[in-house]
Write a protein that holds these residues in place. Structure first.
Motif, mmCIF file in Angstrom:
data_model
loop_
_atom_site.group_PDB
_atom_site.id
_atom_site.type_symbol
_atom_site.label_atom_id
_atom_site.label_comp_id
_atom_site.label_asym_id
_atom_site.label_seq_id
_atom_site.Cartn_x
_atom_site.Cartn_y
_atom_site.Cartn_z
ATOM 1 N N VAL A 64 0.604 -0.832 -8.857
ATOM 2 C CA VAL A 64 0.774 -0.500 -7.438
ATOM 3 C C VAL A 64 -0.593 -0.516 -6.772
ATOM 4 O O VAL A 64 -1.575 -0.039 -7.338
ATOM 5 C CB VAL A 64 1.481 0.861 -7.229
ATOM 6 N N PHE A 65 -0.643 -1.072 -5.574
ATOM 7 C CA PHE A 65 -1.921 -1.354 -4.926
ATOM 8 C C PHE A 65 -2.135 -0.632 -3.605
ATOM 9 O O PHE A 65 -3.271 -0.500 -3.163
ATOM 10 C CB PHE A 65 -2.061 -2.873 -4.700
ATOM 11 N N ARG A 66 -1.076 -0.210 -2.947
ATOM 12 C CA ARG A 66 -1.230 0.440 -1.645
ATOM 13 C C ARG A 66 -1.514 1.933 -1.808
ATOM 14 O O ARG A 66 -1.104 2.562 -2.783
ATOM 15 C CB ARG A 66 0.022 0.227 -0.793
ATOM 16 N N TYR A 67 -2.187 2.483 -0.814
ATOM 17 C CA TYR A 67 -2.607 3.883 -0.849
ATOM 18 C C TYR A 67 -1.417 4.825 -1.037
ATOM 19 O O TYR A 67 -1.436 5.685 -1.931
ATOM 20 C CB TYR A 67 -3.353 4.229 0.442
ATOM 21 N N GLU A 68 -0.394 4.682 -0.215
ATOM 22 C CA GLU A 68 0.732 5.614 -0.266
ATOM 23 C C GLU A 68 1.469 5.531 -1.594
ATOM 24 O O GLU A 68 1.927 6.546 -2.122
ATOM 25 C CB GLU A 68 1.692 5.358 0.904
ATOM 26 N N ASP A 69 1.598 4.331 -2.149
ATOM 27 C CA ASP A 69 2.278 4.183 -3.442
ATOM 28 C C ASP A 69 1.439 4.783 -4.570
ATOM 29 O O ASP A 69 1.974 5.457 -5.461
ATOM 30 C CB ASP A 69 2.555 2.705 -3.714
ATOM 31 N N ALA A 70 0.133 4.525 -4.557
ATOM 32 C CA ALA A 70 -0.748 5.102 -5.575
ATOM 33 C C ALA A 70 -0.741 6.624 -5.493
ATOM 34 O O ALA A 70 -0.704 7.322 -6.517
ATOM 35 C CB ALA A 70 -2.170 4.563 -5.410
#
Length: 404
Positions: A48-54
């Motif tokens: 996972v690469f996006r801020y909210e997902d991380a």
């Protein structure tokens, strides 16, 4: 067992050259836009690469586990498997309560003059030179010396500490079977030697306790239950490796950023009281010492439009999350005055890095003294980019600088 064992050692195929290892940010940007949650068949892992997902993966302890030894009987678990970084509540909560006593603001204040003295001694050795490798002269020895004192182990063993911790976090040079076997062999050897080393230290501390953290843990108890030898060894290895690698790379990455963005460094140099602390936070965001952390799905769940199955591995790419334009304005720019700066360099949730205050303090003392003594410096003509070979720890093997 190739899928489970070997996949842990495989590097991301898209990050292969030295330049890509130290500057993976174009790839991160591509993945955030095109495939923010993706399955890597070769590594048998979700990324996972996006801020909210991380942030979701790192914060949500109900959905995502840190326990990589969950299916192994306790008697068969290695010390690292029962260290803080690999525990879930309630054991994690109990153990963190005990070891947190070594990292209180009061404890950090007591360490400040000692760290200052170590920095001064290290910089004395390069004060008469016009060129120095900042990594070997300062950023490598400083955290090892500090952690050795906190653990109460002989400082003369620091070379062994560095070698062991480097192997523990190492990644393969390529995905060849020969390279992966070489890496696995060296990591297993380093782990065995670390376990034997700390087992001997614990035996000594049992007979001759001091005011170090190992002695404290030997005498600590929760509900009349003491920590096991395996748990103390696991914590000691974790503290040695994490405290060493993170701080080393934070300071060397900061010096790299200062040479990369001289106009931003000028602000820090001219007014360190105003900008140094926020510059360190920006280094943590911009070139995070840890680029990735992994978790295991505790149940079937969804991240974005992708369904994750129970038991599958997920890697949260912190280095990408900290460059997410949806979270940070002008995310690809290095700004020492950036506020707010909610980076995830030290993780999120219950596993937020216990040693973060120590790493920040070491970096601030070291960089302040460096700037005071060597305000003008640049990359040496002999500088070549030599990033650490690791899938999650991020920094430089060496950084040759010319003192102007």
């Amino acid at each position: 067992m190739e899928n489970k064992t070997r996949s842990a050692f495989r590097q991301v195929s898209e990050i292969s050259t030295k330049e890509e290892r130290y500057n993976p940010f174009a790839w991160y940007s591509k993945m955030r836009k095109e495939e923010p949650v993706r399955w890597d068949e070769d590594r048998q892992s979700w990324d996972v690469f996006r801020y909210e997902d991380a942030k979701l993966v790192l914060e949500n302890k109900e959905l995502f586990s840190s326990n990589r030894g969950a299916n192994i009987e306790e008697k068969d678990q290695s010390p690292l498997a029962v260290s803080l970084i690999n525990l879930d509540p309630p054991k994690h909560t109990q153990m963190r309560f005990l070891v947190n006593k070594a990292f209180t603001p009061r404890a950090m204040k007591e360490w400040e003059p000692r760290i200052q003295k170590i920095v001064e001694l290290l910089l004395d050795d390069i004060s008469e030179t016009q060129e120095a490798d900042a990594v070997s002269a300062l950023t490598n020895p400083l955290p090892v010396m500090v952690i050795a004192e906190i653990l109460g182990v002989p400082i003369e063993d620091q070379k062994k500490f560095k070698e062991w911790s480097d192997w523990i976090v190492a990644g393969p040079k390529d995905n060849s079977e020969e390279e992966i076997q070489r890496l696995q062999k060296n990591q297993e050897r380093s782990h065995r030697e670390l376990v034997d080393y700390f087992e001997n230290i614990i035996n000594i501390k049992n007979q001759q306790p001091g005011d170090d953290i190992i002695s404290v843990l030997l005498n600590a108890s929760i509900n009349d239950e003491k920590l096991t030898k395996n748990e103390i060894i696991g914590f000691s290895i974790l503290l040695l490796v994490a405290g060493n690698e993170t701080t080393t790379n934070l300071i060397s990455n900061a010096l790299y950023c200062f040479t990369e963005y001289p106009e931003q460094y000028r602000k820090v140099k001219e007014n360190p009281e105003k900008f140094l602390a926020s510059a360190i936070e920006e280094v943590l965001r911009f070139r995070s010492p840890v680029q990735a952390m992994n978790r295991i799905a505790k149940e079937n769940t969804w991240i974005g439009s992708r369904e994750i199955q129970e038991g599958e591995n997920i890697v949260a790419w912190i280095g990408s999350a900290n460059r997410d334009d949806d979270q940070f304005e002008n995310a690809q720019e290095f700004d020492v005055a950036r506020k707010p700066n909610p980076h995830m360099a030290f993780g999120k949730g219950i596993h937020f890095c216990l040693g973060a205050p120590l790493a920040r303090m070491e970096a601030e003392i070291a960089l302040k003294e460096w700037i005071k003594r060597f305000p003008d410096f640049e990359r040496s003509e002999n500088f070549t980019l030599e990033p650490i070979e690791s899938s999650f720890v991020y920094g430089l093997k060496e950084f040759k600088l010319r003192i102007i």
